[in-house]
Enzyme design. Structure first.
Site, PDB file in Angstrom:
ATOM      1  N   TYR A 163     -11.723  -1.054  10.839  1.00 38.64           N
ATOM      2  CA  TYR A 163     -10.526  -0.242  10.633  1.00 38.64           C
ATOM      3  C   TYR A 163     -10.634   1.064  11.416  1.00 38.64           C
ATOM      4  O   TYR A 163      -9.741   1.428  12.190  1.00 38.64           O
ATOM      5  CB  TYR A 163     -10.357   0.039   9.136  1.00 38.64           C
ATOM      6  CG  TYR A 163      -9.071   0.758   8.799  1.00 38.64           C
ATOM      7  CD1 TYR A 163      -7.868   0.060   8.704  1.00 38.64           C
ATOM      8  CD2 TYR A 163      -9.049   2.130   8.581  1.00 38.64           C
ATOM      9  CE1 TYR A 163      -6.676   0.726   8.394  1.00 38.64           C
ATOM     10  CE2 TYR A 163      -7.866   2.797   8.274  1.00 38.64           C
ATOM     11  CZ  TYR A 163      -6.689   2.091   8.178  1.00 38.64           C
ATOM     12  OH  TYR A 163      -5.508   2.737   7.881  1.00 38.64           O
ATOM     13  N   LYS A 173      -8.302   2.039  14.700  1.00 37.18           N
ATOM     14  CA  LYS A 173      -7.354   3.147  14.536  1.00 37.18           C
ATOM     15  C   LYS A 173      -7.616   4.258  15.561  1.00 37.18           C
ATOM     16  O   LYS A 173      -6.719   5.007  15.921  1.00 37.18           O
ATOM     17  CB  LYS A 173      -7.400   3.686  13.098  1.00 37.18           C
ATOM     18  CG  LYS A 173      -6.804   2.708  12.091  1.00 37.18           C
ATOM     19  CD  LYS A 173      -5.328   2.501  12.351  1.00 37.18           C
ATOM     20  CE  LYS A 173      -4.688   1.470  11.462  1.00 37.18           C
ATOM     21  NZ  LYS A 173      -3.249   1.301  11.749  1.00 37.18           N
TER      22      LYS A 173
HETATM   23  N1  LIG Z   1      -2.050   3.270   2.759  1.00 36.29           N
HETATM   24  C1  LIG Z   1      -2.828   4.224   3.255  1.00 36.29           C
HETATM   25  O1  LIG Z   1      -3.519   4.948   2.510  1.00 36.29           O
HETATM   26  C2  LIG Z   1      -2.878   4.456   4.730  1.00 36.29           C
HETATM   27  C3  LIG Z   1      -3.551   5.590   5.215  1.00 36.29           C
HETATM   28  C4  LIG Z   1      -3.600   5.800   6.596  1.00 36.29           C
HETATM   29  C5  LIG Z   1      -3.012   4.905   7.462  1.00 36.29           C
HETATM   30  N2  LIG Z   1      -2.375   3.807   6.961  1.00 36.29           N
HETATM   31  C6  LIG Z   1      -1.765   2.884   7.934  1.00 36.29           C
HETATM   32  O2  LIG Z   1      -0.405   2.695   7.583  1.00 36.29           O
HETATM   33  C7  LIG Z   1      -0.009   1.373   7.945  1.00 36.29           C
HETATM   34  C8  LIG Z   1       0.602   0.688   6.723  1.00 36.29           C
HETATM   35  O3  LIG Z   1      -0.365   0.633   5.699  1.00 36.29           O
HETATM   36  P1  LIG Z   1      -0.022   0.145   4.230  1.00 36.29           P
HETATM   37  O4  LIG Z   1      -0.855   0.943   3.313  1.00 36.29           O
HETATM   38  O5  LIG Z   1       1.440   0.117   4.040  1.00 36.29           O
HETATM   39  O6  LIG Z   1      -0.624  -1.330   4.271  1.00 36.29           O
HETATM   40  P2  LIG Z   1      -0.073  -2.673   3.617  1.00 36.29           P
HETATM   41  O7  LIG Z   1      -1.219  -3.608   3.609  1.00 36.29           O
HETATM   42  O8  LIG Z   1       0.650  -2.384   2.338  1.00 36.29           O
HETATM   43  O9  LIG Z   1       0.997  -3.146   4.681  1.00 36.29           O
HETATM   44  C9  LIG Z   1       0.624  -3.735   5.903  1.00 36.29           C
HETATM   45  C10 LIG Z   1       1.668  -4.784   6.204  1.00 36.29           C
HETATM   46  O10 LIG Z   1       1.329  -5.388   7.466  1.00 36.29           O
HETATM   47  C11 LIG Z   1       1.585  -6.764   7.358  1.00 36.29           C
HETATM   48  N3  LIG Z   1       0.769  -7.493   8.337  1.00 36.29           N
HETATM   49  C12 LIG Z   1      -0.559  -7.742   8.293  1.00 36.29           C
HETATM   50  N4  LIG Z   1      -0.908  -8.489   9.346  1.00 36.29           N
HETATM   51  C13 LIG Z   1       0.211  -8.698  10.079  1.00 36.29           C
HETATM   52  C14 LIG Z   1       0.503  -9.397  11.257  1.00 36.29           C
HETATM   53  N5  LIG Z   1      -0.460 -10.076  11.911  1.00 36.29           N
HETATM   54  N6  LIG Z   1       1.762  -9.408  11.725  1.00 36.29           N
HETATM   55  C15 LIG Z   1       2.757  -8.758  11.059  1.00 36.29           C
HETATM   56  N7  LIG Z   1       2.555  -8.093   9.927  1.00 36.29           N
HETATM   57  C16 LIG Z   1       1.294  -8.054   9.432  1.00 36.29           C
HETATM   58  C17 LIG Z   1       1.203  -7.141   5.938  1.00 36.29           C
HETATM   59  O11 LIG Z   1       1.837  -8.342   5.527  1.00 36.29           O
HETATM   60  C18 LIG Z   1       1.683  -5.908   5.164  1.00 36.29           C
HETATM   61  O12 LIG Z   1       2.986  -6.075   4.646  1.00 36.29           O
HETATM   62  C19 LIG Z   1      -1.235   0.676   8.491  1.00 36.29           C
HETATM   63  O13 LIG Z   1      -1.227   0.744   9.893  1.00 36.29           O
HETATM   64  C20 LIG Z   1      -2.370   1.503   7.919  1.00 36.29           C
HETATM   65  O14 LIG Z   1      -3.508   1.440   8.707  1.00 36.29           O
HETATM   66  C21 LIG Z   1      -2.291   3.562   5.633  1.00 36.29           C
END
Ligand SMILES: NC(=O)c1ccc[n+]([C@@H]2O[C@H](COP(=O)([O-])OP(=O)(O)OC[C@H]3O[C@@H](n4cnc5c(N)ncnc54)[C@H](O)[C@@H]3O)[C@@H](O)[C@H]2O)c1
Length: 282
Positions: free
Chosen positions: A193, A197
């Protein structure tokens, strides 16, 4: 007098595609884009959740379409861009948000593999994170960029979602004593990860300068830990380390996203907007 108004953030007439749009943060982005006047394609590996969210957003007026999308598959990516054009006639905004997590997607790795210690980390999970988090962004930017360049008035905006762990290394002490919902598995931010990133920031700078003269702006948005029923010990460790003394709510990145995709940021490209409650400030 020049008027400065929230109109700068309006997106009327624009079409956005959000990958991972049915996830925890993706759905907040889709809602915000619709509220700002855009029409939105909710694209997700979990097609059912993507269509369900699109129907929800369409309850008031017709502004959304759902699309099953696997960002790691170039055919699936170009089909999804095609379906955005079929639904709304153009594409102006790409939010590259999908990522491999243990929460989302139907093909998530087992927590024991995803959170495995570095010394034991499997090539399979590493490769699949590279495929989703980095190659997937590249494929989506390629397909969306082609479309943006071929439109009558060429141009558009791409936002790549990174993470604070793409900017600084995870503080491993956060995970001390944390109980997990995953039986005997540990909880941490794995190397797959953090490194993918970081690479997102490189891709963002490359594309920003590559497309700068073509009216396509490319920026990164860097969110930080969102509270999602985490273990108490983890939250205590996090709060201690956080200047603002709390985790984020899942609706706290909407403003930053609207800023990046709208004319409010018209002179900004190749940048990384960090929204982290001060985490990277000390
Ligand atoms: N939640 C956090 O605390 C947080 C913090 C920093 C960054 N982020 C980033 O924010 C973004 C969203 O995170 P989140 O927490 O909503 O995660 P999440 O797991 O809830 O959502 C990710 C989504 O991506 C989809 N996905 C996975 N593989 C895929 C693929 N091959 N093709 C299409 N869709 C696909 C999943 O089905 C899911 O709905 C990510 O890039 C994550 O790295 C999240």
């Amino acid at each position: 007098m020049h008027e400065f108004a929230p109109d700068l953030f309006r997106l009327d007439g624009r079409v956005a595609l959000v990958t991972g749009g049915a996830g925890l943060l993706g759905r907040r982005y889709c809602e915000a884009l619709v509220q700002a006047g855009a029409r939105v394609v909710v694209a997700d590996l979990d097609a059912q959740r993507a269509h369900a969210l699109a129907s929800e957003l369409n309850a008031d007026h017709s502004c959304a379409a759902g699309c099953g999308l696997d960002v790691t598959d170039s055919r699936s990516v170009s089909d999804c861009v095609e379906s955005a054009i079929a639904a709304f006639g153009r594409l102006d905004i790409l939010v590259n948000n999908a990522a491999l997590t243990v929460r989302g997607g139907s093909e998530t790795p087992k927590p024991a593999d995803y959170f495995a210690p570095f010394e034991e980390y499997s090539l399979e999970v590493w490769n699949s994170a590279l495929q989703t988090n980095l190659t997937g962004m590249l494929l989506c930017a390629q397909a969306a960029g082609k479309q943006m360049l071929r439109q009558a008035s060429p141009g558009g905006v791409v936002v790549n979602i990174s993470s604070t762990y793409g900017v600084v290394a995870p503080d491993q002490r956060l995970y001390d004593g944390v109980k997990t919902p995953y039986a005997d598995t540990g909880f941490n931010t794995p190397v797959s990860y953090a490194v993918t990133k970081t690479a997102v920031l490189g891709l963002t700078r490359y594309l920003a300068t590559y497309w700068a003269s073509k009216n396509i702006r490319v920026n990164a948005l860097t969110p930080h830990g969102v509270f999602d029923n985490h273990d108490e010990t983890f939250v205590r460790n996090f709060v201690y380390r956080s200047p603002m003394g709390r985790m984020a709510r899942n609706d706290e990145y909407r403003g930053a996203l609207l800023f990046l995709v709208s004319d409010a940021s018209s002179y900004m490209t190749g940048a990384n907007l960090i929204v982290d409650g001060g985490w990277t400030a000390w």
